[in-house]
Design a protein around this motif. Structure first.
Motif, PDB file in Angstrom:
ATOM      1  N   ILE A  76      -0.528 -10.196   7.931  1.00 29.61           N
ATOM      2  CA  ILE A  76      -1.419  -9.237   7.934  1.00 29.61           C
ATOM      3  C   ILE A  76      -0.727  -7.743   8.567  1.00 29.61           C
ATOM      4  O   ILE A  76      -0.743  -6.848   8.104  1.00 29.61           O
ATOM      5  CB  ILE A  76      -2.718  -9.297   8.549  1.00 29.61           C
ATOM      6  CG1 ILE A  76      -3.479 -10.559   7.423  1.00 29.61           C
ATOM      7  CG2 ILE A  76      -3.728  -8.303   8.856  1.00 29.61           C
ATOM      8  CD1 ILE A  76      -4.807 -10.950   8.236  1.00 29.61           C
ATOM      9  N   PRO A  77      -0.298  -8.140   9.915  1.00 28.11           N
ATOM     10  CA  PRO A  77       0.432  -7.027  10.501  1.00 28.11           C
ATOM     11  C   PRO A  77       1.673  -6.371   9.654  1.00 28.11           C
ATOM     12  O   PRO A  77       1.770  -5.058   9.615  1.00 28.11           O
ATOM     13  CB  PRO A  77       1.004  -7.515  11.680  1.00 28.11           C
ATOM     14  CG  PRO A  77      -0.047  -8.509  12.078  1.00 28.11           C
ATOM     15  CD  PRO A  77      -0.316  -9.121  10.604  1.00 28.11           C
ATOM     16  N   LEU A 122       1.712  -6.614   6.439  1.00 27.55           N
ATOM     17  CA  LEU A 122       1.022  -5.889   5.128  1.00 27.55           C
ATOM     18  C   LEU A 122       0.507  -4.270   5.808  1.00 27.55           C
ATOM     19  O   LEU A 122       0.899  -3.177   5.059  1.00 27.55           O
ATOM     20  CB  LEU A 122      -0.219  -6.535   4.857  1.00 27.55           C
ATOM     21  CG  LEU A 122      -0.946  -5.873   3.550  1.00 27.55           C
ATOM     22  CD1 LEU A 122       0.271  -6.028   2.336  1.00 27.55           C
ATOM     23  CD2 LEU A 122      -2.020  -6.858   3.246  1.00 27.55           C
ATOM     24  N   VAL A 123       0.132  -4.284   7.033  1.00 26.66           N
ATOM     25  CA  VAL A 123      -0.489  -2.864   7.357  1.00 26.66           C
ATOM     26  C   VAL A 123       0.961  -2.167   7.935  1.00 26.66           C
ATOM     27  O   VAL A 123       0.820  -0.932   7.545  1.00 26.66           O
ATOM     28  CB  VAL A 123      -1.228  -3.087   8.812  1.00 26.66           C
ATOM     29  CG1 VAL A 123      -1.530  -1.752   9.315  1.00 26.66           C
ATOM     30  CG2 VAL A 123      -2.420  -4.046   8.293  1.00 26.66           C
ATOM     31  N   PHE A 124       1.843  -2.481   8.352  1.00 25.98           N
ATOM     32  CA  PHE A 124       2.996  -1.776   8.554  1.00 25.98           C
ATOM     33  C   PHE A 124       3.635  -1.306   7.445  1.00 25.98           C
ATOM     34  O   PHE A 124       4.111  -0.230   7.179  1.00 25.98           O
ATOM     35  CB  PHE A 124       4.061  -2.732   9.443  1.00 25.98           C
ATOM     36  CG  PHE A 124       5.394  -2.148   9.777  1.00 25.98           C
ATOM     37  CD1 PHE A 124       5.483  -1.348  10.675  1.00 25.98           C
ATOM     38  CD2 PHE A 124       6.460  -2.485   8.640  1.00 25.98           C
ATOM     39  CE1 PHE A 124       6.773  -0.636  10.979  1.00 25.98           C
ATOM     40  CE2 PHE A 124       7.806  -1.877   8.903  1.00 25.98           C
ATOM     41  CZ  PHE A 124       8.048  -1.024  10.003  1.00 25.98           C
ATOM     42  N   ASN A 148       2.146  -0.602   4.565  1.00 25.59           N
ATOM     43  CA  ASN A 148       1.429   0.588   3.967  1.00 25.59           C
ATOM     44  C   ASN A 148       1.045   1.792   4.899  1.00 25.59           C
ATOM     45  O   ASN A 148       0.632   2.780   4.566  1.00 25.59           O
ATOM     46  CB  ASN A 148      -0.075  -0.146   3.452  1.00 25.59           C
ATOM     47  CG  ASN A 148       0.043  -0.854   2.302  1.00 25.59           C
ATOM     48  OD1 ASN A 148       0.618  -0.472   1.256  1.00 25.59           O
ATOM     49  ND2 ASN A 148       0.209  -2.105   2.257  1.00 25.59           N
ATOM     50  N   THR A 149       1.336   1.802   6.267  1.00 22.37           N
ATOM     51  CA  THR A 149       1.378   2.798   6.980  1.00 22.37           C
ATOM     52  C   THR A 149       2.717   3.708   7.064  1.00 22.37           C
ATOM     53  O   THR A 149       2.658   4.656   6.660  1.00 22.37           O
ATOM     54  CB  THR A 149       0.448   2.478   8.293  1.00 22.37           C
ATOM     55  OG1 THR A 149       1.552   1.425   8.896  1.00 22.37           O
ATOM     56  CG2 THR A 149      -0.782   2.287   8.268  1.00 22.37           C
ATOM     57  N   ASP A 200       8.596  -4.090  -0.296  1.00 26.21           N
ATOM     58  CA  ASP A 200       7.121  -5.129  -0.185  1.00 26.21           C
ATOM     59  C   ASP A 200       7.408  -6.038   0.748  1.00 26.21           C
ATOM     60  O   ASP A 200       7.872  -7.267   0.281  1.00 26.21           O
ATOM     61  CB  ASP A 200       7.005  -5.570  -1.721  1.00 26.21           C
ATOM     62  CG  ASP A 200       5.556  -5.976  -1.878  1.00 26.21           C
ATOM     63  OD1 ASP A 200       5.172  -6.176  -0.757  1.00 26.21           O
ATOM     64  OD2 ASP A 200       5.493  -6.186  -2.884  1.00 26.21           O
ATOM     65  N   MET A 228      -4.250 -14.452  -2.142  1.00 28.72           N
ATOM     66  CA  MET A 228      -5.647 -13.995  -1.906  1.00 28.72           C
ATOM     67  C   MET A 228      -5.860 -12.965  -1.142  1.00 28.72           C
ATOM     68  O   MET A 228      -6.864 -12.065  -1.312  1.00 28.72           O
ATOM     69  CB  MET A 228      -6.452 -15.183  -1.462  1.00 28.72           C
ATOM     70  CG  MET A 228      -6.450 -16.447  -2.529  1.00 28.72           C
ATOM     71  SD  MET A 228      -7.202 -15.703  -3.852  1.00 28.72           S
ATOM     72  CE  MET A 228      -8.955 -15.747  -3.423  1.00 28.72           C
ATOM     73  N   ILE A 229      -5.073 -12.925   0.165  1.00 32.87           N
ATOM     74  CA  ILE A 229      -5.446 -11.865   0.993  1.00 32.87           C
ATOM     75  C   ILE A 229      -5.127 -10.343   0.597  1.00 32.87           C
ATOM     76  O   ILE A 229      -5.544  -9.357   0.489  1.00 32.87           O
ATOM     77  CB  ILE A 229      -4.501 -12.030   2.219  1.00 32.87           C
ATOM     78  CG1 ILE A 229      -5.179 -13.156   3.239  1.00 32.87           C
ATOM     79  CG2 ILE A 229      -4.296 -10.699   3.297  1.00 32.87           C
ATOM     80  CD1 ILE A 229      -4.291 -13.471   4.261  1.00 32.87           C
ATOM     81  N   ARG A 230      -3.871 -10.496  -0.297  1.00 26.70           N
ATOM     82  CA  ARG A 230      -3.323  -9.324  -0.927  1.00 26.70           C
ATOM     83  C   ARG A 230      -4.664  -8.708  -1.920  1.00 26.70           C
ATOM     84  O   ARG A 230      -4.813  -7.581  -2.070  1.00 26.70           O
ATOM     85  CB  ARG A 230      -2.139  -9.268  -1.782  1.00 26.70           C
ATOM     86  CG  ARG A 230      -1.739  -8.195  -2.551  1.00 26.70           C
ATOM     87  CD  ARG A 230      -0.242  -8.306  -2.783  1.00 26.70           C
ATOM     88  NE  ARG A 230       0.530  -7.161  -2.207  1.00 26.70           N
ATOM     89  CZ  ARG A 230       1.709  -6.912  -2.200  1.00 26.70           C
ATOM     90  NH1 ARG A 230       2.452  -7.217  -3.424  1.00 26.70           N
ATOM     91  NH2 ARG A 230       2.324  -6.031  -1.522  1.00 26.70           N
ATOM     92  N   ASP A 231      -5.128  -9.512  -2.550  1.00 27.85           N
ATOM     93  CA  ASP A 231      -6.132  -9.376  -3.730  1.00 27.85           C
ATOM     94  C   ASP A 231      -7.364  -8.923  -2.983  1.00 27.85           C
ATOM     95  O   ASP A 231      -8.044  -7.719  -3.367  1.00 27.85           O
ATOM     96  CB  ASP A 231      -6.724 -10.674  -4.339  1.00 27.85           C
ATOM     97  CG  ASP A 231      -5.691 -11.027  -5.393  1.00 27.85           C
ATOM     98  OD1 ASP A 231      -5.036 -10.098  -6.021  1.00 27.85           O
ATOM     99  OD2 ASP A 231      -5.235 -12.101  -5.792  1.00 27.85           O
ATOM    100  N   CYS A 232      -7.775  -9.270  -1.844  1.00 30.04           N
ATOM    101  CA  CYS A 232      -8.936  -8.828  -1.026  1.00 30.04           C
ATOM    102  C   CYS A 232      -8.759  -7.631  -0.444  1.00 30.04           C
ATOM    103  O   CYS A 232      -9.653  -6.750  -0.403  1.00 30.04           O
ATOM    104  CB  CYS A 232      -9.198  -9.650  -0.007  1.00 30.04           C
ATOM    105  SG  CYS A 232     -10.006 -11.323  -0.434  1.00 30.04           S
ATOM    106  N   LEU A 233      -7.599  -6.954  -0.413  1.00 25.80           N
ATOM    107  CA  LEU A 233      -7.214  -5.653  -0.081  1.00 25.80           C
ATOM    108  C   LEU A 233      -6.761  -4.688  -1.121  1.00 25.80           C
ATOM    109  O   LEU A 233      -6.248  -3.587  -0.793  1.00 25.80           O
ATOM    110  CB  LEU A 233      -6.236  -5.792   1.255  1.00 25.80           C
ATOM    111  CG  LEU A 233      -6.769  -6.486   2.421  1.00 25.80           C
ATOM    112  CD1 LEU A 233      -5.539  -7.094   3.310  1.00 25.80           C
ATOM    113  CD2 LEU A 233      -7.686  -5.621   3.228  1.00 25.80           C
ATOM    114  N   SER A 234      -7.135  -5.007  -2.441  1.00 26.53           N
ATOM    115  CA  SER A 234      -6.834  -4.407  -3.197  1.00 26.53           C
ATOM    116  C   SER A 234      -7.878  -4.102  -4.415  1.00 26.53           C
ATOM    117  O   SER A 234      -8.767  -4.796  -4.339  1.00 26.53           O
ATOM    118  CB  SER A 234      -5.548  -4.690  -3.914  1.00 26.53           C
ATOM    119  OG  SER A 234      -5.133  -4.022  -5.046  1.00 26.53           O
TER     120      SER A 234
END
Lengths: 160, 276
Positions: free
Chosen positions: A11-12, A14-16, A18-19, A32, A59-65
């Motif tokens: 998760i961090p 993914l955040v890193f 995308n920011t 990626d 699934m985490i990627r799907d939930c945030l997209s």
């Protein structure tokens, strides 16, 4: 190290991605790292757990997209399936191998997703989607050796 | 041992693929609430990492001067308009006028963006901090000042996802008209087309004939929709490029006037239905 901790670590990452990394994106294509972690798990993770781990990451990627729930999960499963079939045949510590595996895996998943976008929404043609997939894959593959050295130093090759 | 692993893997593969297929086939109103749940978890991580970025001089969207003050101003503008209408009605003593005007005013909800990005490099969306508990519904327009940012695509209990105008799934009927500051000769000209997002930082307008004299800098405005979610006249962006497409149509590239990834606050607009 317990393999399931990687899902929380993702998760961090993914955040890193995308920011900070979105600042160096070319037409929306950026390294990626999240997918890179999934490929790392498929290459070095315990065989009996890699499917579940990468499915959870998908699934985490799907939930945030904006995508339908399950799309990326399916693509992550496909990539895991492909990597599991070749991982015992080659030298995983070789930089060229890491580059090639990451490039192929990420290009495959992205071109499949890009084709679905072209088919359902047609904002651009197939070649544009292929070019974008190539840029994402190349960008990510270039980062792969450095990222994997970092993960080795965290002793993640001893995942269980 | 290897065989045992292989069997376990095969079973696991089959279960996961089946589960994923079931999830893919489920209608969105079932999957939306669980799908939006991890946004709570990620919003904390996101703000933490952005704060860390601030220590290292990373600009975390400070360029965006729009904030909740603008939301308040917009809300007070709506209230003043309401009051103006009532005074006008009293003055004219026309009760019918009062009712018709009052029903056209939108309900405005100021929201904060809690996850300003989409995890897929192919899509464009963000998550806001309001859900169906606050009256949010699917398809409601989301504005940033006079600009349309996107529409509500998924609604959870306390959070919702906004599909941005640059997302490839975003389609909308639009009107392109001249920027009167630049082109005073074209006052009576306007052309309708369909705006699509590209998944990048711009949109394209299609279905406009090749012989139409559209120029760079012209303004793209929204058209109303049949279901009554949208109204005419919101800004979607400006024309940045006009090129030939395949067939008899032009390909018109449109860039939003605002930097969408830097939006921190927005307004969800809820118009009374049945009036366009």
């Amino acid at each position: 190290m317990r393999a399931f901790w990687l899902v929380f670590l993702s998760i961090p990452i993914l955040v890193f991605q995308n920011t900070f990394l979105s600042r160096i994106a070319i037409n929306g294509a950026m390294p990626d790292l999240y997918f890179l972690l999934a490929v790392f798990i498929a290459l070095y993770g315990p065989k009996e757990k890699v499917y579940v781990l990468n499915w959870l990451m998908g699934m985490i990627r799907d939930c945030l997209s904006e995508t339908a729930l399950g799309t990326w999960a399916m693509l992550f499963l496909l990539v895991t399936f492909l990597i599991l079939h070749i991982r015992d045949l080659i030298v995983k510590e070789n930089i060229a191998f890491q580059f090639g595996t990451v490039f192929t895996a990420i290009f495959t998943a992205n071109i499949l997703y890009g084709i679905s976008i072209v088919y359902f929404y047609s904002p651009y043609g197939f070649w544009h989607a292929a070019f974008k997939s190539g840029i994402i894959a190349l960008y990510t593959a270039l980062a792969a050796p450095f990222f994997y050295i970092l993960l080795y130093s965290l002793r993640m090759e001893r995942l269980r | 041992m290897f065989l045992k692993h292989l069997i376990i893997n095969r079973k696991m593969q089959a279960i996961l693929v089946l589960l994923t297929l079931i999830l893919l086939l489920l209608p969105s109103f079932i999957t939306n609430v669980p799908k939006l749940f991890p946004s709570h978890l990620v919003s904390g991580t996101d703000s933490g990492i952005r704060r860390m970025g601030g220590w290292f001089g990373y600009a975390s969207g400070d360029q965006t001067d729009f904030n909740s003050r603008e939301a308040e101003l917009y809300a007070s503008y709506v209230q003043l308009q309401d009051e103006y209408l009532r005074l006008k009605e009293q003055f004219l003593s026309v009760a019918q006028l009062r009712e018709s005007r009052l029903t056209e005013l939108p309900a405005v909800l100021a929201v904060d963006v809690i996850v300003p990005w989409d995890s897929s490099p192919w899509r464009r969306s963000f998550v806001i901090n309001s859900g169906y508990e606050d009256g949010i519904e699917e398809n409601l327009p989301v504005a940033y000042g006079r600009n349309i940012v996107g529409r509500i695509s998924e609604v959870g209990q306390f959070v919702s996802r906004v599909q941005l105008v640059t997302d490839p799934g975003f389609h909308m009927e639009v009107t392109i008209l001249p920027d009167y500051n630049l082109d005073t000769a074209g006052v009576d000209r306007r052309f309708s087309g369909i705006l699509n997002g590209t998944g990048e930082d711009d949109c394209i307008v299609e279905h406009i004939m090749w012989d139409v004299p559209i120029k760079e800098g012209w303004v793209v405005l929204s058209e109303g929709d049949e279901k009554g979610y949208w109204r005419k006249g919101f800004v979607l962006g400006k024309v940045t490029k006009v090129s030939a497409s395949r067939g008899a149509y032009l390909k018109i590239t449109v860039e939003p006037e605002i930097d969408l990834p830097l939006v921190k606050n927005a307004l969800v607009l809820k118009f009374p239905r049945g009036i366009r």
